[in-house]
Design an enzyme around this catalytic site. Structure first.
Site, mmCIF file in Angstrom:
data_model
loop_
_atom_site.group_PDB
_atom_site.id
_atom_site.type_symbol
_atom_site.label_atom_id
_atom_site.label_comp_id
_atom_site.label_asym_id
_atom_site.label_seq_id
_atom_site.Cartn_x
_atom_site.Cartn_y
_atom_site.Cartn_z
ATOM 1 C CB CYS A 72 33.452 37.362 43.293
ATOM 2 S SG CYS A 72 33.903 38.735 42.232
ATOM 3 C CG HIS A 86 36.340 34.338 42.475
ATOM 4 N ND1 HIS A 86 35.822 34.511 41.213
ATOM 5 C CD2 HIS A 86 36.614 35.586 42.954
ATOM 6 C CE1 HIS A 86 35.774 35.799 40.943
ATOM 7 N NE2 HIS A 86 36.251 36.471 41.976
ATOM 8 C CG ASN A 145 37.119 38.706 39.119
ATOM 9 O OD1 ASN A 145 36.216 37.887 38.924
ATOM 10 N ND2 ASN A 145 37.239 39.380 40.244
HETATM 11 O O1 UT7 Z 1 36.622 39.086 43.262
HETATM 12 C C1 UT7 Z 1 36.871 40.019 44.257
HETATM 13 C C2 UT7 Z 1 37.149 41.291 43.551
HETATM 14 N N1 UT7 Z 1 38.411 41.886 43.543
HETATM 15 C C3 UT7 Z 1 39.566 41.478 44.113
HETATM 16 O O2 UT7 Z 1 39.718 40.468 44.737
HETATM 17 C C4 UT7 Z 1 40.733 42.403 43.919
HETATM 18 C C5 UT7 Z 1 41.608 42.472 45.136
HETATM 19 N N2 UT7 Z 1 42.656 43.449 44.998
HETATM 20 C C6 UT7 Z 1 43.703 43.309 44.146
HETATM 21 O O3 UT7 Z 1 43.751 42.356 43.399
HETATM 22 C C7 UT7 Z 1 44.820 44.319 44.202
HETATM 23 O O4 UT7 Z 1 44.641 45.169 45.313
HETATM 24 C C8 UT7 Z 1 44.933 45.174 42.911
HETATM 25 C C9 UT7 Z 1 45.422 44.311 41.769
HETATM 26 C C10 UT7 Z 1 43.605 45.801 42.554
HETATM 27 C C11 UT7 Z 1 45.949 46.287 43.117
HETATM 28 O O5 UT7 Z 1 47.200 45.733 43.504
HETATM 29 P P1 UT7 Z 1 47.978 46.313 44.777
HETATM 30 O O6 UT7 Z 1 49.236 45.592 44.863
HETATM 31 O O7 UT7 Z 1 47.042 46.232 45.942
HETATM 32 O O8 UT7 Z 1 48.254 47.793 44.318
HETATM 33 P P2 UT7 Z 1 47.908 49.151 45.080
HETATM 34 O O9 UT7 Z 1 46.465 49.482 44.939
HETATM 35 O O10 UT7 Z 1 48.497 49.121 46.453
HETATM 36 O O11 UT7 Z 1 48.769 50.153 44.212
HETATM 37 C C12 UT7 Z 1 50.215 50.067 44.164
HETATM 38 C C13 UT7 Z 1 50.683 51.066 43.135
HETATM 39 C C14 UT7 Z 1 50.076 52.454 43.292
HETATM 40 O O12 UT7 Z 1 51.064 53.418 42.930
HETATM 41 P P3 UT7 Z 1 51.910 54.200 44.051
HETATM 42 O O13 UT7 Z 1 50.895 54.910 44.900
HETATM 43 O O14 UT7 Z 1 52.643 53.133 44.806
HETATM 44 O O15 UT7 Z 1 52.776 55.087 43.248
HETATM 45 C C15 UT7 Z 1 48.963 52.464 42.266
HETATM 46 O O16 UT7 Z 1 48.660 53.762 41.818
HETATM 47 O O17 UT7 Z 1 50.310 50.611 41.829
HETATM 48 C C16 UT7 Z 1 49.599 51.647 41.161
HETATM 49 N N3 UT7 Z 1 48.607 51.018 40.282
HETATM 50 C C17 UT7 Z 1 48.885 50.688 39.005
HETATM 51 N N4 UT7 Z 1 50.003 50.817 38.267
HETATM 52 C C18 UT7 Z 1 49.972 50.359 37.021
HETATM 53 C C19 UT7 Z 1 47.331 50.671 40.559
HETATM 54 N N5 UT7 Z 1 46.761 50.101 39.481
HETATM 55 C C20 UT7 Z 1 47.717 50.106 38.522
HETATM 56 C C21 UT7 Z 1 47.730 49.650 37.181
HETATM 57 N N6 UT7 Z 1 48.876 49.796 36.473
HETATM 58 N N7 UT7 Z 1 46.677 49.076 36.600
#
Ligand code: UT7
Length: 330
Positions: free
Chosen positions: A115, A255, A285
């Protein structure tokens, strides 16, 4: 008199197919509300054509930038394509794009920094121009992220989209153009965001395909936290180096990885919404393409001498920021 590089024109290409959150929710257990609230994405574009990929999108974006700059393709000295989804493992996608565009007098290479690829390529292009050896460079960011997305994995498939953006860099003796940059890489973080198989360590096997090791693997939370910390650090260091106050920033071109990352950086820099380029809601993204697409969509607002900060964070980990003083030649 010192030579500087400036962005003479921009162009972008987004495929027609709109993949909405509602449609994604038919593929994985997610919802429009969750994706919009946690990531800021409403929809993304997907290149559906099986016979088209990153080089095609790169060509489409580049044609617009070349046309707008009024450049003859024979004047282009260098072509740099930043991409995490190259046309092939080798040779470089840039050479394929140059051929598609009829560019015959250039040398071409790809810049691979996930990225941060376009940001690193922009700095590299600027340094080539500052050296005095080259006058006109075509810089492209293009990614067909759908080619490495696992549409059964809700942790990643909601975030990404396909697209391309391009700029023509030219030389100027003006004080405007690309000023300073703070760019960094920390390889210790690489396992947090990578595509495991397909390289020389894990060449393709039947098992690697069955185990979906050719798709994106990401530890979202670690990437998120590191992104906010590292982009913030680099922006503050850049302001110090450029002797620029927060109030002097006219626009931020970040980005587009997650709206919450962008908001955190904008708050740190005390920038109101109208100074911060955001299109993650429309495109998700697009990896190397996000910054040049933003530049293309926002460049109509820029005035001569505007202070623009471009910043990125991505796999590697790689990150950084760059200060550009917008230049309109007389
Ligand atoms: O360009 C660089 C590349 N990438 C990035 O910069 C991405 C950086 N990371 C992020 O943007 C975030 O970490 C994400 C958007 C990927 C995830 O958001 P988060 O707030 O960090 O969520 P999490 O991974 O802590 O998950 C929270 C909850 C979990 O459920 P439980 O364990 O609390 O019950 C996940 O299973 O959200 C759940 N979850 C979802 N729920 C609905 C994870 N993905 C999803 C989804 N839909 N797509």
């Amino acid at each position: 008199m010192s030579t500087k590089a400036y962005i003479a024109s921009t162009g972008s290409y987004l495929p027609d197919y709109v993949l909405t959150n509602v449609e994604i929710a038919t593929l994985v257990d997610t919802s429009d509300e969750w994706i919009l609230g946690r990531c800021g994405v409403k929809e993304r574009r997907i290149l559906k054509d099986k016979d088209k990929a990153s080089a095609y999108m790169a060509k489409m974006a580049a044609e617009k930038a070349i046309h707008k700059a009024g450049v003859n393709v024979n004047e282009i000295d260098v072509v740099i394509v930043s991409t995490a989804t190259p046309e092939h493992q080798f040779p470089a996608t840039s050479g394929i794009v140059a051929e598609m565009l009829g560019i015959k007098n250039a040398w071409c290479f790809d810049c691979m920094a996930a990225c941060s690829g376009f940001l690193f390529a922009l700095n590299t292009g600027a340094k080539l121009i500052e050296s005095g050896s080259y006058k006109t460079i075509l810089l492209i960011g293009s990614d067909k992220m759908s080619s490495i997305m696992d549409f059964t994995n809700r942790n990643t498939c909601v975030l990404f989209g396909d697209g391309a953006g391009a700029v023509i860099l030219r030389s100027t003796n003006s004080e405007n153009g690309i000023q300073k940059s703070v760019l960094r890489t920390d390889g210790s973080g690489y396992l947090n965001l990578f595509q495991k198989a397909g390289g020389s360590l894990f060449p393709a096997t039947i098992e690697s395909v069955q185990n979906k090791e050719h798709t994106i693997s990401m530890s979202g939370q670690t990437v998120f936290k590191t992104a906010v910390t590292k982009i913030s650090e680099s922006c503050l260091e850049l302001l110090e180096q450029s002797k620029l106050s927060k109030a002097e920033i006219d626009y931020l071109i970040p980005h587009q990885a997650n709206k919450r990352i962008i908001t955190a950086v904008a708050e740190l820099l005390e920038l109101p919404e109208e100074k911060v380029s955001v299109n993650i809601d429309k495109y998700g993204n697009t990896t190397c393409a996000s910054i040049p697409i933003c530049l293309d969509e926002w460049s109509g607002k820029f005035k001569n001498g505007d202070n623009i900060i471009i910043c990125a964070f991505g796999a590697g980990f790689s990150w950084g920021s760059l200060h550009l003083k917008w230049h309109h030649p007389d």
